[in-house]
Design an enzyme around this catalytic site. Structure first.
Site, PDB file in Angstrom:
ATOM      1  N   HIS A 108      12.199   0.752 -39.700  1.00 38.63           N
ATOM      2  CA  HIS A 108      11.082  -0.154 -39.975  1.00 38.63           C
ATOM      3  C   HIS A 108      11.620  -1.561 -40.174  1.00 38.63           C
ATOM      4  O   HIS A 108      12.622  -1.723 -40.853  1.00 38.63           O
ATOM      5  CB  HIS A 108      10.349   0.295 -41.248  1.00 38.63           C
ATOM      6  CG  HIS A 108       9.282  -0.668 -41.670  1.00 38.63           C
ATOM      7  ND1 HIS A 108       8.079  -0.757 -41.010  1.00 38.63           N
ATOM      8  CD2 HIS A 108       9.251  -1.593 -42.671  1.00 38.63           C
ATOM      9  CE1 HIS A 108       7.341  -1.688 -41.586  1.00 38.63           C
ATOM     10  NE2 HIS A 108       8.028  -2.212 -42.604  1.00 38.63           N
ATOM     11  N   VAL A 118       0.824  -1.216   0.000  1.00 39.45           N
ATOM     12  CA  VAL A 118       0.000   0.000   0.000  1.00 39.45           C
ATOM     13  C   VAL A 118       0.861   1.271   0.000  1.00 39.45           C
ATOM     14  O   VAL A 118       0.422   2.332   0.418  1.00 39.45           O
ATOM     15  CB  VAL A 118      -0.968   0.011   1.207  1.00 39.45           C
ATOM     16  CG1 VAL A 118      -1.995  -1.101   1.094  1.00 39.45           C
ATOM     17  CG2 VAL A 118      -0.205  -0.113   2.537  1.00 39.45           C
ATOM     18  N   GLY A 119       2.087   1.145  -0.474  1.00 37.29           N
ATOM     19  CA  GLY A 119       2.975   2.296  -0.542  1.00 37.29           C
ATOM     20  C   GLY A 119       4.136   2.159   0.429  1.00 37.29           C
ATOM     21  O   GLY A 119       4.203   1.220   1.221  1.00 37.29           O
ATOM     22  N   ASP A 144      14.542   8.142  -2.069  1.00 37.26           N
ATOM     23  CA  ASP A 144      13.198   7.885  -1.535  1.00 37.26           C
ATOM     24  C   ASP A 144      12.899   8.652  -0.255  1.00 37.26           C
ATOM     25  O   ASP A 144      11.739   8.775   0.121  1.00 37.26           O
ATOM     26  CB  ASP A 144      13.033   6.386  -1.219  1.00 37.26           C
ATOM     27  CG  ASP A 144      12.664   5.562  -2.434  1.00 37.26           C
ATOM     28  OD1 ASP A 144      12.786   6.081  -3.571  1.00 37.26           O
ATOM     29  OD2 ASP A 144      12.258   4.390  -2.272  1.00 37.26           O
TER      30      ASP A 144
HETATM   31  P1  FAD Z   1      17.010   2.428  -0.639  1.00 31.97           P
HETATM   32  O1  FAD Z   1      17.253   1.675  -1.884  1.00 31.97           O
HETATM   33  O2  FAD Z   1      15.824   2.177   0.160  1.00 31.97           O
HETATM   34  O3  FAD Z   1      18.341   2.403   0.188  1.00 31.97           O
HETATM   35  C1  FAD Z   1      18.472   3.015   1.429  1.00 31.97           C
HETATM   36  C2  FAD Z   1      19.505   2.259   2.232  1.00 31.97           C
HETATM   37  O4  FAD Z   1      19.793   2.988   3.411  1.00 31.97           O
HETATM   38  C3  FAD Z   1      19.036   0.890   2.716  1.00 31.97           C
HETATM   39  O5  FAD Z   1      20.031  -0.073   2.503  1.00 31.97           O
HETATM   40  C4  FAD Z   1      18.765   1.080   4.196  1.00 31.97           C
HETATM   41  O6  FAD Z   1      18.933  -0.115   4.952  1.00 31.97           O
HETATM   42  C5  FAD Z   1      19.820   2.113   4.519  1.00 31.97           C
HETATM   43  N1  FAD Z   1      19.525   2.949   5.708  1.00 31.97           N
HETATM   44  C6  FAD Z   1      18.359   3.552   6.033  1.00 31.97           C
HETATM   45  N2  FAD Z   1      18.493   4.268   7.154  1.00 31.97           N
HETATM   46  C7  FAD Z   1      19.790   4.123   7.557  1.00 31.97           C
HETATM   47  C8  FAD Z   1      20.535   4.638   8.638  1.00 31.97           C
HETATM   48  N3  FAD Z   1      20.000   5.485   9.514  1.00 31.97           N
HETATM   49  N4  FAD Z   1      21.832   4.250   8.753  1.00 31.97           N
HETATM   50  C9  FAD Z   1      22.395   3.412   7.837  1.00 31.97           C
HETATM   51  N5  FAD Z   1      21.732   2.922   6.781  1.00 31.97           N
HETATM   52  C10 FAD Z   1      20.443   3.276   6.633  1.00 31.97           C
HETATM   53  N6  FAD Z   1      12.326   1.609  -8.672  1.00 31.97           N
HETATM   54  C11 FAD Z   1      12.608   1.725  -9.980  1.00 31.97           C
HETATM   55  O7  FAD Z   1      13.050   2.786 -10.418  1.00 31.97           O
HETATM   56  N7  FAD Z   1      12.439   0.666 -10.837  1.00 31.97           N
HETATM   57  C12 FAD Z   1      11.959  -0.523 -10.424  1.00 31.97           C
HETATM   58  O8  FAD Z   1      11.810  -1.445 -11.219  1.00 31.97           O
HETATM   59  C13 FAD Z   1      11.637  -0.672  -9.060  1.00 31.97           C
HETATM   60  N8  FAD Z   1      11.181  -1.836  -8.588  1.00 31.97           N
HETATM   61  C14 FAD Z   1      10.918  -1.966  -7.262  1.00 31.97           C
HETATM   62  C15 FAD Z   1      10.414  -3.176  -6.806  1.00 31.97           C
HETATM   63  C16 FAD Z   1      10.126  -3.345  -5.464  1.00 31.97           C
HETATM   64  C17 FAD Z   1       9.586  -4.668  -4.984  1.00 31.97           C
HETATM   65  C18 FAD Z   1      10.361  -2.273  -4.551  1.00 31.97           C
HETATM   66  C19 FAD Z   1      10.095  -2.443  -3.090  1.00 31.97           C
HETATM   67  C20 FAD Z   1      10.855  -1.055  -5.001  1.00 31.97           C
HETATM   68  C21 FAD Z   1      11.119  -0.900  -6.365  1.00 31.97           C
HETATM   69  N9  FAD Z   1      11.589   0.311  -6.861  1.00 31.97           N
HETATM   70  C22 FAD Z   1      11.847   0.441  -8.202  1.00 31.97           C
HETATM   71  C23 FAD Z   1      11.830   1.468  -5.986  1.00 31.97           C
HETATM   72  C24 FAD Z   1      13.326   1.547  -5.665  1.00 31.97           C
HETATM   73  O9  FAD Z   1      13.724   0.355  -5.031  1.00 31.97           O
HETATM   74  C25 FAD Z   1      13.592   2.741  -4.774  1.00 31.97           C
HETATM   75  O10 FAD Z   1      13.098   3.911  -5.388  1.00 31.97           O
HETATM   76  C26 FAD Z   1      15.084   2.896  -4.549  1.00 31.97           C
HETATM   77  O11 FAD Z   1      15.630   1.749  -3.966  1.00 31.97           O
HETATM   78  C27 FAD Z   1      15.358   4.112  -3.669  1.00 31.97           C
HETATM   79  O12 FAD Z   1      16.722   4.251  -3.525  1.00 31.97           O
HETATM   80  P2  FAD Z   1      17.360   4.947  -2.233  1.00 31.97           P
HETATM   81  O13 FAD Z   1      18.819   4.847  -2.404  1.00 31.97           O
HETATM   82  O14 FAD Z   1      16.728   6.256  -2.026  1.00 31.97           O
HETATM   83  O15 FAD Z   1      16.878   4.047  -1.010  1.00 31.97           O
HETATM   84  P1  NAD Z   2       1.965   2.436  -4.827  1.00 26.97           P
HETATM   85  O1  NAD Z   2       1.822   3.792  -4.284  1.00 26.97           O
HETATM   86  O2  NAD Z   2       2.449   2.250  -6.209  1.00 26.97           O
HETATM   87  O3  NAD Z   2       0.572   1.670  -4.743  1.00 26.97           O
HETATM   88  C1  NAD Z   2      -0.118   1.485  -3.547  1.00 26.97           C
HETATM   89  C2  NAD Z   2      -1.561   1.225  -3.885  1.00 26.97           C
HETATM   90  O4  NAD Z   2      -2.216   0.808  -2.714  1.00 26.97           O
HETATM   91  C3  NAD Z   2      -2.285   2.473  -4.387  1.00 26.97           C
HETATM   92  O5  NAD Z   2      -3.016   2.157  -5.550  1.00 26.97           O
HETATM   93  C4  NAD Z   2      -3.187   2.850  -3.225  1.00 26.97           C
HETATM   94  O6  NAD Z   2      -4.390   3.466  -3.637  1.00 26.97           O
HETATM   95  C5  NAD Z   2      -3.445   1.486  -2.619  1.00 26.97           C
HETATM   96  N1  NAD Z   2      -3.807   1.512  -1.200  1.00 26.97           N
HETATM   97  C6  NAD Z   2      -3.316   2.310  -0.220  1.00 26.97           C
HETATM   98  N2  NAD Z   2      -3.863   1.980   0.968  1.00 26.97           N
HETATM   99  C7  NAD Z   2      -4.714   0.956   0.735  1.00 26.97           C
HETATM  100  C8  NAD Z   2      -5.559   0.163   1.565  1.00 26.97           C
HETATM  101  N3  NAD Z   2      -5.636   0.373   2.878  1.00 26.97           N
HETATM  102  N4  NAD Z   2      -6.297  -0.817   0.977  1.00 26.97           N
HETATM  103  C9  NAD Z   2      -6.215  -1.047  -0.358  1.00 26.97           C
HETATM  104  N5  NAD Z   2      -5.433  -0.327  -1.184  1.00 26.97           N
HETATM  105  C10 NAD Z   2      -4.678   0.646  -0.653  1.00 26.97           C
HETATM  106  O7  NAD Z   2       2.883   1.658  -3.761  1.00 26.97           O
HETATM  107  P2  NAD Z   2       3.614   0.256  -3.841  1.00 26.97           P
HETATM  108  O8  NAD Z   2       3.034  -0.606  -4.905  1.00 26.97           O
HETATM  109  O9  NAD Z   2       3.654  -0.221  -2.445  1.00 26.97           O
HETATM  110  O10 NAD Z   2       5.057   0.663  -4.271  1.00 26.97           O
HETATM  111  C11 NAD Z   2       5.769   1.642  -3.525  1.00 26.97           C
HETATM  112  C12 NAD Z   2       6.640   2.444  -4.429  1.00 26.97           C
HETATM  113  O11 NAD Z   2       7.758   1.673  -4.835  1.00 26.97           O
HETATM  114  C13 NAD Z   2       5.982   2.879  -5.728  1.00 26.97           C
HETATM  115  O12 NAD Z   2       5.214   4.038  -5.566  1.00 26.97           O
HETATM  116  C14 NAD Z   2       7.149   3.116  -6.601  1.00 26.97           C
HETATM  117  O13 NAD Z   2       7.608   4.402  -6.361  1.00 26.97           O
HETATM  118  C15 NAD Z   2       8.158   2.098  -6.119  1.00 26.97           C
HETATM  119  N6  NAD Z   2       8.185   0.944  -7.051  1.00 26.97           N
HETATM  120  C16 NAD Z   2       8.517   1.196  -8.352  1.00 26.97           C
HETATM  121  C17 NAD Z   2       8.523   0.146  -9.251  1.00 26.97           C
HETATM  122  C18 NAD Z   2       8.863   0.426 -10.675  1.00 26.97           C
HETATM  123  O14 NAD Z   2       9.402   1.493 -10.939  1.00 26.97           O
HETATM  124  N7  NAD Z   2       8.595  -0.465 -11.607  1.00 26.97           N
HETATM  125  C19 NAD Z   2       8.202  -1.135  -8.854  1.00 26.97           C
HETATM  126  C20 NAD Z   2       7.843  -1.342  -7.528  1.00 26.97           C
HETATM  127  C21 NAD Z   2       7.850  -0.278  -6.624  1.00 26.97           C
END
Ligand code: FAD
Ligand code: NAD
Length: 474
Positions: free
Chosen positions: A451, A277-278, A319
């Site tokens: 193409h 859910v985010g 993030d």
């Molecule tokens: P993170 O990758 O979250 O890294 C932060 C790091 O900081 C972590 O290792 C954490 O443990 C560490 N940390 C946190 N607080 C502290 C602290 N106080 N001290 C020391 N270390 C700390 N994005 C895309 O663009 N494409 C995708 O296909 C995609 N797929 C995804 C699929 C899934 C299942 C999920 C969950 C996310 C996906 N995302 C995708 C989102 C993407 O993973 C995040 O946007 C990205 O990882 C953010 O990068 P970041 O470096 O900001 O944070």
């Molecule tokens: P999301 O924000 O993409 O989707 C969450 C969904 O849950 C929304 O549609 C929202 O309306 C719904 N929701 C919220 N509360 C709810 C509830 N109580 N009951 C039912 N539905 C509810 O979040 P996510 O799928 O958890 O992913 C988190 C973030 O990770 C994404 O926003 C994206 O930034 C990143 N991510 C990116 C990729 C990619 O780039 N391909 C892949 C995975 C994750």
């Protein structure tokens, strides 16, 4: 005395590790602190993205896509295989190997660039000091000229559906099932719900996704969301909109969910439940007393357009700050901040950050949706083109989807390009480049496209803005 660095980066996800490497490339003395522990119980660099996000999810999406195609889509090519089977253990092992390859790659890049990696939890203290509780039990303090906060994000937990890592899981759990769940439930039809729902659906799960909002994929353009929803329905993904989950109970025969939708009270029983859910910024414990760094109402570090916190020498990226939670957005911010620290111009244009959802078909976009333009009072002209009319798409048997181009009604400047279709993740970059160079729909229309390619749909959609697409009636 605490050791001094030019730059201390907190977090080694894509935002943090890229910032650290770029700063080191620029001759700065850099340390990067991260507390992530990998599946093998050892510290692992790469953050969410490399360990439990982008990379492992794409590995499973690819394995499951190959299996699904073999079972369902190859017959049209004359290819059949008797008794196709999926060994989930092998699939997960392949995913883990890819994760190790990439997290190990960051360790090697840190060594090559002389970035000091420290495994532990870091807290920013006043006067650019950073205290660390090390993974090995010790504690240390560093001082820095600049600190970059790149703490990333963590999944949001619902109070009535706490993660147990077994039957109620987050993204990490749903990337590590040891067998295909018979009934797989997902709360949230967002990016994670759709991607991981697709993985397990293709492998045979009955997948039900409960989404609270009445509209599907509210962030995407409505025409694209509609076309995507049609394809997901055909694949058997059961997406229930306007469904508000009220209770979740663990029972012997499964996870019992109660929810309310337009038709009243409903129930659902599943074997595994993914809550997606985010995500929220991982800023708990990040800031000590008196740093002066502010968090916003969603717990994100407050920054200006240059990712500066307003406190001298303190920056924040990825993030844990405003903007889309995407790996490439965070890593671009990492480069920009490292360059700003080194006295160079650094900049990230949040208006041209592409979005991709790696489903089948893929969904990708850059810029505004038509509804967003209308809401801002911007008059637009739009053009669209279906992949069903593209020779290469037909030859590939990948005819689902379309391209939609949105341009300013008067200036013709590109405002948004939206794609649902095969290889949308690759095609979208043509639009990103055009928009970054402030191009118009006419610019795209006048570019010669090879193409037969899928990209011809982008060309035709741009022509369609001016009602002169060749391969469809305008
Ligand atoms: P993170 O990758 O979250 O890294 C932060 C790091 O900081 C972590 O290792 C954490 O443990 C560490 N940390 C946190 N607080 C502290 C602290 N106080 N001290 C020391 N270390 C700390 N994005 C895309 O663009 N494409 C995708 O296909 C995609 N797929 C995804 C699929 C899934 C299942 C999920 C969950 C996310 C996906 N995302 C995708 C989102 C993407 O993973 C995040 O946007 C990205 O990882 C953010 O990068 P970041 O470096 O900001 O944070
Ligand atoms: P999301 O924000 O993409 O989707 C969450 C969904 O849950 C929304 O549609 C929202 O309306 C719904 N929701 C919220 N509360 C709810 C509830 N109580 N009951 C039912 N539905 C509810 O979040 P996510 O799928 O958890 O992913 C988190 C973030 O990770 C994404 O926003 C994206 O930034 C990143 N991510 C990116 C990729 C990619 O780039 N391909 C892949 C995975 C994750």
């Amino acid at each position: 005395m605490s050791e001094h660095f030019d730059v201390v980066v907190i977090g080694a996800g894509p935002a943090g590790y890229v910032a650290a490497i770029r700063a080191a490339q620029l001759g700065l003395k850099v340390a990067c602190i991260d507390d992530f522990i990998g599946k093998d119980g050892k510290p692992a660099l790469g953050g969410t993205c490399l360990n439990v996000g982008c990379i492992p999810s794409k590995a499973l999406l690819d394995s499951s896509r190959q299996f699904h195609n073999l079972e369902h889509n190859f017959a049209v090519h004359g290819i059949t295989a008797a008794n196709a089977a999926m060994d989930v253990g092998v699939m997960i092992g392949r995913k883990d190997k890819i994760v190790r390859q990439f997290t190990g790659g960051i360790t090697a890049l840190f060594k090559a660039n002389k970035v000091t990696a420290i495994a532990g939890f870091a807290t920013l203290q006043p006067d650019r000091k950073v205290s660390v509780k090390q993974v090995d039990g010790g504690s240390r303090e560093f001082s820095a000229t600049n600190v970059i906060l790149a703490a990333g994000s963590v999944p949001i937990e619902l109070p009535f559906a706490k993660f147990d890592g077994e039957r109620i899981v987050d993204n990490a759990g749903a990337l590590d099932f040891t067998a295909v769940p018979k009934r797989f439930g997902v709360i949230g039809a967002g990016v994670i719900g759709l991607e991981l729902g697709s993985v397990w659906k293709r492998l045979g799960s009955e997948v039900t996704i409960l989404e609270a909002l009445p509209d599907f994929l509210a962030a995407a353009d409505a025409d694209i969301a509609k076309a995507a929803a049609r394809e997901f329905k055909k694949q058997g993904l059961d997406i229930r909109l306007g469904a508000k989950v009220t209770a979740v109970a663990l029972k012997k025969d499964g996870v019992h969910l109660a929810y309310v939708d337009g038709n009243g009270e409903q129930s659902l029983v599943v074997d595994k439940l993914l809550v997606a859910v985010g995500r929220r910024a991982a800023t708990k414990g990040l800031l000590g007393e008196g740093t002066g760094v502010q968090l916003d109402e969603r717990g994100r570090v407050q920054v200006d357009e240059h990712c500066h916190s307003g406190v001298d020498g303190i920056w924040a990226i990825g993030d844990c700050v405003r903007g889309p939670m995407l790996a490439h957005k965070g890593s671009e911010e990492g480069v920009a901040v490292a360059e700003l620290i080194a006295g160079m111009p650094g900049h990230v244009n949040l208006d041209t950050v592409p979005w991709v959802i790696y489903t089948e078909p893929e969904v990708a976009w850059v810029g505004k949706t038509e509804a967003e333009c209308k809401a801002s009072g911007i008059e637009v002209r739009t053009g669209s083109f279906p992949f069903a009319a593209v020779g290469r798409a037909v030859a590939m048997n990948e005819t689902a989807g379309m391209v939609k181009v949105i341009a300013h009604a008067k200036s013709d400047r590109l405002l948004g390009v939206h794609i649902v279709g095969a290889a949308a993740s690759e095609m979208i970059h043509e639009a990103v480049v055009a928009m970054e160079f402030k191009g118009s729909a006419e610019d795209l229309a006048r570019i010669c496209h090879a193409h037969p390619t899928l990209s011809e749909a982008v060309h035709e959609a741009a022509l369609a803005v001016d009602k002169r697409a060749i391969h469809k009636a305008n």
